[in-house]
Design an enzyme around this catalytic site. Structure first.
Site, PDB file in Angstrom:
ATOM      1  N   GLU A 286       0.792  -1.229   0.000  1.00 51.04           N
ATOM      2  CA  GLU A 286       0.000   0.000   0.000  1.00 51.04           C
ATOM      3  C   GLU A 286       0.828   1.285   0.000  1.00 51.04           C
ATOM      4  OE1 GLU A 286       0.346  -2.300   2.398  1.00 51.04           O
ATOM      5  OE2 GLU A 286       0.297  -1.422   4.404  1.00 51.04           O
ATOM      6  N   HIS A 310      -8.185  -3.942  -1.075  1.00 52.13           N
ATOM      7  CA  HIS A 310      -7.399  -4.086   0.157  1.00 52.13           C
ATOM      8  C   HIS A 310      -6.336  -2.980   0.257  1.00 52.13           C
ATOM      9  CE1 HIS A 310      -5.363  -6.470   3.382  1.00 52.13           C
ATOM     10  NE2 HIS A 310      -4.302  -5.837   2.910  1.00 52.13           N
ATOM     11  N   GLU A 311      -5.556  -2.826  -0.792  1.00 50.14           N
ATOM     12  CA  GLU A 311      -4.483  -1.817  -0.729  1.00 50.14           C
ATOM     13  C   GLU A 311      -5.064  -0.403  -0.639  1.00 50.14           C
ATOM     14  OE1 GLU A 311      -1.930  -3.246   0.094  1.00 50.14           O
ATOM     15  OE2 GLU A 311      -2.317  -5.229  -0.748  1.00 50.14           O
ATOM     16  N   HIS A 314      -6.004   0.466   2.872  1.00 51.69           N
ATOM     17  CA  HIS A 314      -4.860   0.883   3.701  1.00 51.69           C
ATOM     18  C   HIS A 314      -4.648   2.404   3.667  1.00 51.69           C
ATOM     19  CE1 HIS A 314      -2.987  -2.668   5.376  1.00 51.69           C
ATOM     20  NE2 HIS A 314      -2.865  -3.272   4.202  1.00 51.69           N
ATOM     21  N   GLU A 333      -3.717  -4.562   9.437  1.00 59.89           N
ATOM     22  CA  GLU A 333      -4.235  -5.558   8.490  1.00 59.89           C
ATOM     23  C   GLU A 333      -5.661  -6.030   8.786  1.00 59.89           C
ATOM     24  OE1 GLU A 333      -2.930  -5.943   5.679  1.00 59.89           O
ATOM     25  OE2 GLU A 333      -0.918  -5.138   6.024  1.00 59.89           O
ATOM     26  N   ASP A 390       8.392  -9.996  10.588  1.00 49.29           N
ATOM     27  CA  ASP A 390       7.775 -10.889   9.608  1.00 49.29           C
ATOM     28  C   ASP A 390       7.094 -12.094  10.251  1.00 49.29           C
ATOM     29  OD1 ASP A 390       8.255  -9.584   7.317  1.00 49.29           O
ATOM     30  OD2 ASP A 390       9.559 -11.121   6.428  1.00 49.29           O
ATOM     31  N   TYR A 398      -4.612 -10.746   9.899  1.00 51.23           N
ATOM     32  CA  TYR A 398      -5.577 -10.457   8.840  1.00 51.23           C
ATOM     33  C   TYR A 398      -6.957 -11.025   9.164  1.00 51.23           C
ATOM     34  CZ  TYR A 398      -1.698  -9.219   5.692  1.00 51.23           C
ATOM     35  OH  TYR A 398      -0.609  -8.627   5.113  1.00 51.23           O
TER      36      TYR A 398
HETATM   37  N1  BES Z   1       0.961  -4.481   3.743  1.00 55.66           N
HETATM   38  C1  BES Z   1       0.712  -5.767   3.202  1.00 55.66           C
HETATM   39  C2  BES Z   1       1.946  -6.450   2.678  1.00 55.66           C
HETATM   40  C3  BES Z   1       3.015  -6.673   3.712  1.00 55.66           C
HETATM   41  C4  BES Z   1       2.718  -7.187   4.946  1.00 55.66           C
HETATM   42  C5  BES Z   1       4.333  -6.392   3.404  1.00 55.66           C
HETATM   43  C6  BES Z   1       3.713  -7.382   5.875  1.00 55.66           C
HETATM   44  C7  BES Z   1       5.331  -6.592   4.333  1.00 55.66           C
HETATM   45  C8  BES Z   1       5.021  -7.075   5.569  1.00 55.66           C
HETATM   46  C9  BES Z   1      -0.320  -5.713   2.084  1.00 55.66           C
HETATM   47  O1  BES Z   1      -1.314  -4.775   2.281  1.00 55.66           O
HETATM   48  C10 BES Z   1      -1.013  -7.036   2.046  1.00 55.66           C
HETATM   49  O2  BES Z   1      -1.652  -7.359   3.005  1.00 55.66           O
HETATM   50  N2  BES Z   1      -0.895  -7.753   0.945  1.00 55.66           N
HETATM   51  C11 BES Z   1      -1.568  -9.016   0.761  1.00 55.66           C
HETATM   52  C12 BES Z   1      -2.820  -8.748  -0.022  1.00 55.66           C
HETATM   53  C13 BES Z   1      -4.016  -9.501   0.338  1.00 55.66           C
HETATM   54  C14 BES Z   1      -4.317  -9.677   1.777  1.00 55.66           C
HETATM   55  C15 BES Z   1      -5.226  -8.967  -0.401  1.00 55.66           C
HETATM   56  C16 BES Z   1      -0.640  -9.931  -0.023  1.00 55.66           C
HETATM   57  O3  BES Z   1       0.478  -9.526  -0.328  1.00 55.66           O
HETATM   58  O4  BES Z   1      -0.997 -11.049  -0.319  1.00 55.66           O
HETATM   59 ZN    ZN Z   2      -2.594  -5.332   3.851  1.00 55.37          ZN
END
Ligand code: BES
Ligand code: ZN
Length: 617
Positions: A286, A310-311, A314, A333, A390, A398
């Site tokens: 995002e 989703h993005e 954010h 999330e 991580d 989520y």
């Molecule tokens: N912000 C996250 C991606 C992220 C999370 C990067 C933790 C680094 C550390 C992003 O918004 C996300 O949740 N992406 C998901 C999308 C999905 C839930 C629709 C993905 O990458 O799969």
């Molecule tokens: Zn996200």
């Protein structure tokens, strides 16, 4: 004389009030946090002027980061830095002392910079190295058009410090200006106001006027073009992808309108998406004003665009109101999944929304099961001290986060819940919130005024999923399950039953194969629906997982799995497949593929898979 004394007393009084106010503002403004060396209560960055060169030959970025700072009479300011070469540092234009602390595997090094108590500005001259984790340098073969190299950054959670020396905590907020020089044939875009065309000299200037957290600093450089979807939304992509991207994301403006109707104005002016090469490690990221996205979301039928919702969500939950620490990641999330599903409901109806929610619930059940020996990891509020943030970035934040908010919504009623959320975003705009801060706000603005009793603490601070969780039902999913059962019983599927299925129904159908399903049955389904060659990345991924689980090798599926794992670097997809190999005692098969695939992965994906497979470089 008397008058003068009075005046003097008055000045001293106002001055001391001001100092008091200043200490009040800054003292204890920032909470303790284990993932940054910075001490923002002492000295903090406020604005960044970034001036960098992007060099594809040496695969380095070098230049100067100049910060406007606020200090509380401190003699130093501490930045985070990881795998950077720090060449020199200035304070208000004069060389100053600096030193780098001990190296920590997760955090990198503290960069201590000496300052005077009236220092306004510091400049750090630096260079990235070949270890820099945020950057992925792609050769032309790894792009869609195969003619030019590509670079993108990934900052979340604590990687920005590996391409810019910075106070890398989500509690920090900075505005920025940037000047970026790239090879003339390429275009640069950032999480900022962006160009729509290439410049003649390869020099690009950027401005981000709203204060953002450092994990949202982002840069992409490649042979890309722009196509508008509406006057405030659009897509960037390589030439061969840009029309497809524009068509796939043609509902973007409607999504922004739906989001604004729910929780207030979109505060970032422009909402664009850049479609990156397939090694991008996430579905989406995002970055403000410019979401970074995987090309695997382009299915040709808009069926995976909940990722864009989703993005976009954010832009409120995360970018406007930000988790104070990575232990509070669920605030980013969980809220975003809730908001995403509300946007999807507004555009496409409850059926689609509930299917997405149910897929998430199945993910959650599997995640909770996977953590059966570490139940504390299934709490919403985590303690990630001494861990890589991580580790907390899984389905719990989520999908348990989502289920908590949906259960709360059902308890208090949608109208009250929406009004509450709208106020929450408005009250906390451009600041950070801790889990405890959110719970206080929830109690005093929603639960107490309405006399509602709710097991908030159990949801947030206890492991597992409380048993008052909202019941989510989907007729479409019931039908898909019935179709599956009748296939198991009769060995055929009546094509009229599946002809109108959405991606979500296919995913549900495939994920719910009984453990006892035979390879003959899998072959029958594959022959009937060509699942092995599905061009829909989500369907393909869950099908490959089942092929691995059930030892199915028909229709050249092994080769397709290998191709997929080599081409795609999206961490969620590839880790699902490598985990399936591992669960089924096929680590050798996994390693044989991983040896070929690893070079194509961004460091965040490679690190996860290294750990999973016990791979030593
Ligand atoms: N912000 C996250 C991606 C992220 C999370 C990067 C933790 C680094 C550390 C992003 O918004 C996300 O949740 N992406 C998901 C999308 C999905 C839930 C629709 C993905 O990458 O799969
Ligand atoms: Zn996200």
């Amino acid at each position: 004389m008397k008058k003068q004394t009075l005046l003097y007393a008055l000045i001293v009084l106002t001055m001391s009030c001001e100092t008091d106010k200043k200490t009040e503002d800054t003292a204890s403004k920032y909470v303790e946090e284990s993932h940054s060396y910075a001490k923002p209560n002492e000295s903090v960055i406020k604005h960044l002027d970034l001036n960098i060169d992007v060099n594809f030959t040496t695969k380095t970025i070098d230049g100067t980061a100049t910060y406007t700072i606020d200090t509380n009479n401190a003699s130093e300011i501490i930045l985070d830095s990881k795998f950077l070469e720090i060449e020199s540092v200035e304070a208000d234009g004069k060389a100053t002392n600096f030193n780098l602390g001990d190296f920590d595997e997760q955090l990198g090094q503290a960069l201590h910079i000496s300052i005077e108590n009236d220092t306004k500005q510091i400049s750090v001259h630096y260079k990235t190295t070949d270890k820099t984790e945020a950057l992925q340098w792609l050769n032309p073969q790894q792009t869609a058009d195969k003619t030019h190299p590509f670079l993108f950054t990934q900052g979340q959670a604590i990687l920005t410090r590996s391409w810019i020396p910075i106070q890398d905590s989500p509690q920090i907020r900075i505005t920025y200006d940037a000047t970026v020089k790239v090879p003339k044939e390429l275009m640069a875009v950032m999480s900022a106001e962006n160009p729509k065309e290439k410049t003649v000299d390869g020099i690009y200037t950027f401005k981000m006027k709203q204060p953002i957290s450092p994990y949202l600093m982002a840069l992409a450089v490649g042979d890309i073009a722009y196509k508008a979807v509406s006057n405030r939304t659009g897509v960037y992509a390589e030439k061969s992808m840009v029309d497809k991207a524009q068509a796939e994301f043609s509902d973007m403006e409607k999504m922004v309108v739906a989001a604004e109707n729910l929780y207030g104005d979109y505060d970032w002016d422009q909402f664009d998406v850049i479609v990156l090469p397939p090694s991008f490690p996430f579905g989406g990221m995002e970055n403000p004003r410019l979401t970074f996205a995987t090309p695997t979301v382009i299915a040709g039928d808009k069926s995976l665009t909940s990722l864009i919702a989703h993005e976009l969500a954010h832009s409120w939950s995360g970018n406007l109101v930000t988790n104070a620490t990575w232990n509070d990641f669920w605030l980013n999330e969980g809220f975003t999944v809730y908001f995403e599903i509300r946007i999807m409901e507004a555009l496409y109806g409850k059926d689609r929304a509930n299917m997405i929610a149910l897929i998430g619930r199945q993910d959650l059940e599997e995640e909770v099961e996977g953590f059966k020996d570490e139940p504390e990891m299934t709490k919403l509020k985590l303690d990630l001290t001494d861990k890589n943030p991580d580790d907390g970035m899984n389905s719990i934040a989520y999908d348990k986060g989502y289920l908590f908010l949906r259960t709360l919504e059902e308890k208090v009623g949608r109208d009250k819940f929406d009004a509450f959320l709208k106020n929450y975003f408005k009250t906390n705009a451009f600041s950070t919130v801790t889990t405890e801060g959110f719970i206080d706000y929830l109690n005093s603005n929603l639960l107490e005024p309405n006399g509602i009793d709710f097991n908030v603490d159990e949801w947030v601070y206890q492991a597992g999923v409380p048993n008052n969780q909202a019941i989510i039902v989907s007729d479409k999913f019931e039908n898909a399950k019935n179709t599956l059962q009748s296939f198991i019983d009769n060995k055929t599927v009546d094509a009229s039953k599946t002809s109108n299925w959405t991606t979500q129904e296919w995913v549900h159908f495939i994920r719910n194969f009984p453990e006892t399903i035979t390879t003959e049955d899998l072959k029958r389904l594959d022959d009937a629906f060509d699942l092995t060659n599905s061009s829909n990345s989500h369907i393909a991924m869950v099908w490959y997982e089942q092929a691995i689980n059930h030892d199915y090798h028909g229709n050249d599926v092994d080769q397709r799995i290998e191709d997929f794992l080599i081409r795609v670097g999206r961490r969620w997809y590839v880790s699902t497949l490598y985990k399936a190999f591992k669960r089924n005692d096929k680590v050798d098969d996994a390693l044989a593929i991983y040896n070929k695939a690893r070079a194509n992965y961004h460091s965040v994906t490679a690190n996860t898979i290294d750990d999973l497979l016990g791979y030593n470089q």
